[in-house]
Write an enzyme that holds these catalytic residues in place. Structure first.
Site, PDB file in Angstrom:
ATOM      1  N   ASP A   1       6.050  -9.307   5.929  1.00 27.65           N
ATOM      2  CA  ASP A   1       5.177  -8.982   6.917  1.00 27.65           C
ATOM      3  C   ASP A   1       3.728  -8.494   6.330  1.00 27.65           C
ATOM      4  O   ASP A   1       3.589  -7.326   6.102  1.00 27.65           O
ATOM      5  CB  ASP A   1       5.759  -7.561   7.532  1.00 27.65           C
ATOM      6  CG  ASP A   1       5.422  -7.255   8.804  1.00 27.65           C
ATOM      7  OD1 ASP A   1       4.937  -8.110   9.781  1.00 27.65           O
ATOM      8  OD2 ASP A   1       5.330  -6.093   9.035  1.00 27.65           O
TER       9      ASP A   1
ATOM     10  N   PHE B   1       0.843  -1.285   0.013  1.00 27.41           N
ATOM     11  CA  PHE B   1      -0.029  -0.081   0.011  1.00 27.41           C
ATOM     12  C   PHE B   1       0.822   1.213  -0.075  1.00 27.41           C
ATOM     13  O   PHE B   1       1.738   1.369   0.520  1.00 27.41           O
ATOM     14  CB  PHE B   1      -0.822   0.081   1.120  1.00 27.41           C
ATOM     15  CG  PHE B   1      -1.956   1.037   1.510  1.00 27.41           C
ATOM     16  CD1 PHE B   1      -2.642   1.534   0.318  1.00 27.41           C
ATOM     17  CD2 PHE B   1      -1.493   1.868   2.726  1.00 27.41           C
ATOM     18  CE1 PHE B   1      -3.526   2.670   0.519  1.00 27.41           C
ATOM     19  CE2 PHE B   1      -2.512   2.874   2.829  1.00 27.41           C
ATOM     20  CZ  PHE B   1      -3.544   3.615   1.769  1.00 27.41           C
TER      21      PHE B   1
ATOM     22  N   SER C   1       3.555  -6.716   2.571  1.00 28.41           N
ATOM     23  CA  SER C   1       2.578  -6.033   3.177  1.00 28.41           C
ATOM     24  C   SER C   1       1.291  -6.451   2.551  1.00 28.41           C
ATOM     25  O   SER C   1       1.014  -7.829   2.274  1.00 28.41           O
ATOM     26  CB  SER C   1       2.766  -4.535   3.193  1.00 28.41           C
ATOM     27  OG  SER C   1       1.941  -4.085   3.931  1.00 28.41           O
ATOM     28  N   LEU C   2       0.799  -5.458   1.787  1.00 27.96           N
ATOM     29  CA  LEU C   2      -0.663  -6.000   1.111  1.00 27.96           C
ATOM     30  C   LEU C   2      -0.355  -6.775  -0.008  1.00 27.96           C
ATOM     31  O   LEU C   2      -1.089  -7.784  -0.432  1.00 27.96           O
ATOM     32  CB  LEU C   2      -1.163  -4.604   0.760  1.00 27.96           C
ATOM     33  CG  LEU C   2      -2.835  -4.679   0.347  1.00 27.96           C
ATOM     34  CD1 LEU C   2      -3.402  -5.282   1.342  1.00 27.96           C
ATOM     35  CD2 LEU C   2      -3.191  -3.214   0.133  1.00 27.96           C
TER      36      LEU C   2
ATOM     37  N   HIS D   1       8.226  -2.162  10.091  1.00 25.67           N
ATOM     38  CA  HIS D   1       7.339  -2.881   8.730  1.00 25.67           C
ATOM     39  C   HIS D   1       8.239  -3.344   7.609  1.00 25.67           C
ATOM     40  O   HIS D   1       8.473  -4.279   7.092  1.00 25.67           O
ATOM     41  CB  HIS D   1       6.260  -1.873   8.426  1.00 25.67           C
ATOM     42  CG  HIS D   1       5.122  -2.647   7.544  1.00 25.67           C
ATOM     43  ND1 HIS D   1       4.726  -3.936   7.632  1.00 25.67           N
ATOM     44  CD2 HIS D   1       4.343  -2.361   6.471  1.00 25.67           C
ATOM     45  CE1 HIS D   1       3.745  -4.495   6.766  1.00 25.67           C
ATOM     46  NE2 HIS D   1       3.465  -3.165   6.023  1.00 25.67           N
TER      47      HIS D   1
END
Length: 494
Positions: free
Chosen positions: A162, A63, A139-140, A244
């Site tokens: 992550d 994102f 992430s996403l 992150h």
């Protein structure tokens, strides 16, 4: 009408035109300038440098990002350095744009389907198979990889860096990354501290093997989420994302074979830090190397490790055990140790200055050494007593043993009963291969002795003469007068 597992989002994906997903191919022949591919038209693929029969790595950003970010290009370069590969970057920047995260989460489903369409074209045109693909998502992007795996059965591998937590953690496996999405799913958790506390990643297991570096919640070397948020506001450094983003940094570092992230199976991070799980097991299936080479181990489940706080993040992890000498009660002070090898040295603090150290305790834990620090030959120990208003530490402290075990299970040690560490005086101790045994001296043959004369009346006094005495030179190994052991050296009547 049956409900869709995505109904909880209450948002449909945007159109393919508005998301404008692009695919860029890099090989060793065109490592600097990528070639565009299309998930509908095969002509671009036919004209490209795509290498049939060579593995395919697909990288997906998250994102608020794009496929042109430096880390994406660094990962591409690192992967090509490891072998003759096809690396494809998925750029869905417009579909991942700030600030609408809910829309981006919905768009992720469409991007996953587009990746599946591209894989289908490659398989038909280049005679590739699902086992040839490894999708790496941050992430996403990790959940996008999962959606692609749902569409393309029997993908070889998915690596989730992550995986994003909001709108995914705690929901059905059908709407997030899970172990059924590929033959092997490995996940690196770096920021799973809960969204309310600033965690952007998921802490829950999502793969066949889940790695939790530094516990998986926060990362060493990063500011607290609160402090990071303040620097974001005032300076625009985006420090709150440090925890992150550390996931893709770990993966990039892991592409270098000498940079190993050795992780161990354990019930909890707390037990791992105590050194309770520093063992790969007889068959080696209780540990694995986090990152690119995770597939080489049969380890499954939760694996823990510690890392360095700066580049290189990989480390030589050592379990350290220090056995204190008995009979000295306790003290308060700081213990420091310096590891020495042929090429390097590094210091570590084992206790803080005000910590209580007890005779009956074993100082045990893990230390993280620089990756070049190998084959430790000796250590330097230093004890610094605590000086307080109410209480203070002793002027010296004695230990019996030091044992260092590396992540490969190799141990070097020092044994010396009652080795004295004087306050603020460093002491060098040589280490030898193996786990030595402490030899406690027999009370009648002490190593450290105190000499003194003692006497005994051997005859009663005679009128006009004093009693006859026998003098004896005795050696007492104990300063404590209650321990009455002597070695007779000579006897002389007087």
């Amino acid at each position: 009408m049956a409900l869709s597992p995505f109904d909880y989002l209450d948002t449909l994906p945007a159109s393919p035109e508005s998301i404008s997903t692009t695919f860029t191919l890099f090989t060793r022949e065109n490592a600097a300038i990528g070639e565009k591919l299309d998930c509908i038209d095969a002509n671009l693929l036919r004209k490209s440098n795509f290498k049939a029969g060579k593995p395919v790595k697909i990288i997906i950003h998250g994102f608020g990002s794009s496929g042109r970010r430096p880390w994406v290009m660094q990962m591409t370069e690192a992967l090509l350095y490891t072998g003759d590969l096809n690396v494809i970057i998925v750029d869905w920047e417009k579909g991942a744009a700030l600030p609408n995260y809910i829309q981006a989460a919905a768009n992720a489903r469409l991007v996953g389907k587009q990746i599946a369409l591209l894989i289908d074209i490659i398989n038909r045109e280049k005679l590739m198979k699902p086992k040839d693909y490894h999708i790496i998502g941050f992430s996403l992007g990790a959940h996008i990889a999962g959606f692609a795996g749902t569409e393309v059965k029997n993908l070889s591998r998915i690596t989730g860096l992550d995986p994003a937590s909001p709108l995914f953690e705690g929901y059905s496996e059908k709407v997030r990354l899970d172990p059924t999405d590929a033959d092997f799913v490995d996940v690196i958790h770096t920021n799973g501290d809960g969204f309310i506390r600033g965690g952007l990643g998921s802490l829950m297991p999502m793969g066949h093997v889940d790695f939790y570096p530094n516990g998986g919640r926060e990362q060493v070397g990063c500011n607290s989420v609160f402090v990071g948020a303040l620097t974001d506001i005032f300076y625009g450094n985006w420090q709150s994302l440090c925890h992150h983003r550390r996931a893709f940094r770990f993966f990039i570092d892991s592409t270098e074979p000498s940079c190993k992230f050795h992780a161990f199976s354990c019930q909890s991070y707390e037990k791992f830090l105590r050194g309770d799980c520093f063992d790969c097991g007889k068959d080696g299936n209780k540990c694995a190397n986090m990152g690119l080479f995770a597939y080489q181990s049969g380890a499954r489940g939760r694996l823990y490790l510690v890392t360095r706080d700066s580049e290189p993040f990989c480390a030589n992890q050592y379990k350290i055990d220090i056995k204190n000498n008995a009979g000295q009660a306790s003290t308060w002070g700081k213990l420091e140790i310096v590891f020495h090898s042929k090429d390097a040295n590094e210091s570590f603090q084992l206790t803080s200055e005000s910590d209580e150290i007890k005779e009956s305790s074993i100082i045990q834990g893990l230390v993280v050494a620089h990756p070049i620090l190998r084959n430790i030959t000796h250590v330097v120990m230093k004890y610094s007593k605590y000086r307080g208003w109410i209480y203070s530490g002793k002027d010296f402290w004695a230990i019996d043993k030091i044992a260092l075990t590396n992540s490969d299970g190799e141990t070097v040690s020092y044994c010396g009963h009652g080795t004295v560490l004087e306050n603020n005086k460093p002491l060098q101790l040589s280490l030898f291969p193996g786990n030595c045994t402490v030899h406690i001296p027999h009370p009648l043959m002490p190593a450290t002795r105190l000499a003194r004369f003692v006497w005994k009346v051997v005859s009663e006094p005679i009128r006009g003469q004093p009693p006859k005495l026998m003098w004896r030179l005795a050696i007492n190994p104990f300063v404590n007068e209650e321990r009455n052991y002597y070695d007779s050296i000579s006897v002389k009547p007087v």
